[in-house]
Scaffold this active site. Structure first.
Site, PDB file in Angstrom:
ATOM      1  N   MET A   1       0.818  -1.182   0.000  1.00 16.41           N
ATOM      2  CA  MET A   1       0.000   0.000   0.000  1.00 16.41           C
ATOM      3  C   MET A   1       0.865   1.250   0.000  1.00 16.41           C
ATOM      4  SD  MET A   1      -1.224  -0.752   3.833  1.00 16.41           S
ATOM      5  CE  MET A   1      -1.176  -2.483   3.493  1.00 16.41           C
ATOM      6  N   PRO A   2       1.665   1.415  -1.032  1.00 23.67           N
ATOM      7  CA  PRO A   2       2.519   2.607  -1.052  1.00 23.67           C
ATOM      8  C   PRO A   2       1.727   3.879  -1.352  1.00 23.67           C
ATOM      9  CG  PRO A   2       2.804   1.346  -3.051  1.00 23.67           C
ATOM     10  CD  PRO A   2       1.886   0.545  -2.173  1.00 23.67           C
ATOM     11  N   LEU A   3       2.278   4.973  -0.863  1.00 23.60           N
ATOM     12  CA  LEU A   3       1.826   6.302  -1.268  1.00 23.60           C
ATOM     13  C   LEU A   3       2.967   6.866  -2.093  1.00 23.60           C
ATOM     14  CD1 LEU A   3       0.061   8.819  -1.276  1.00 23.60           C
ATOM     15  CD2 LEU A   3       1.148   9.472   0.889  1.00 23.60           C
ATOM     16  N   THR A  72       6.356   6.020  -0.241  1.00 19.99           N
ATOM     17  CA  THR A  72       6.283   5.632   1.161  1.00 19.99           C
ATOM     18  C   THR A  72       5.735   4.216   1.188  1.00 19.99           C
ATOM     19  OG1 THR A  72       5.860   7.920   1.814  1.00 19.99           O
ATOM     20  CG2 THR A  72       5.328   6.207   3.428  1.00 19.99           C
TER      21      THR A  72
END
Length: 135
Positions: A1-3, A72
């Site tokens: 679940m990267p940003l 992130t």
């Protein structure tokens, strides 16, 4: 679940921006196993006077086509996995938009699982305590 944050110098077309976003996401899917539908990206244009970089840092020649990518991600991936991701992003950016590998700058910001919240202001991946003191 990267940003993922992707920064570009102003003037890129919507098609270019979409292709860059697609390339970065596909690299995340292929290199570190991010689910295909798990895509959260912020793609921003910046005026040339606010997009500041060293065009010769570390002896690498960069142009105004520079693409800055910061992802992130949850901590815990191996150095080999991170290197594979860096390689894959560079390769993927070269395919759709013709970006030179010296014009890609990538940073990973790793955070603990409990640093993510997906809804209702809960730390979704953190262990839940039943004590009243933690409420």
């Amino acid at each position: 679940m990267p940003l993922v944050r992707i920064c570009l110098i102003e003037g890129k077309t919507p098609d270019y921006r979409r292709k860059v976003g697609d390339a970065v996401h596909q690299a995340l899917v292929e290199a570190i196993g991010v689910p295909e539908l798990d895509r959260f990206q912020l793609i921003t244009d910046h005026w040339t006077d606010e997009f500041i970089y060293d065009p010769e840092d570390l002896g690498i020649l960069r142009s105004e086509e520079l693409v800055l990518v910061q992802a992130t991600i949850t901590a815990g991936r191996t150095l080999d996995a991170k290197r594979a991701l860096f390689r894959r992003i560079a390769e993927k950016l070269g395919e759709p938009v013709g970006l030179r590998q010296t014009d890609g700058w990538i940073n990973l910001a790793e955070v603990a699982k409990e640093s993510w919240s997906f809804c209702k202001s809960l730390a979704s991946c953190a262990p839940h305590s039943r004590s009243r003191a933690s409420a």
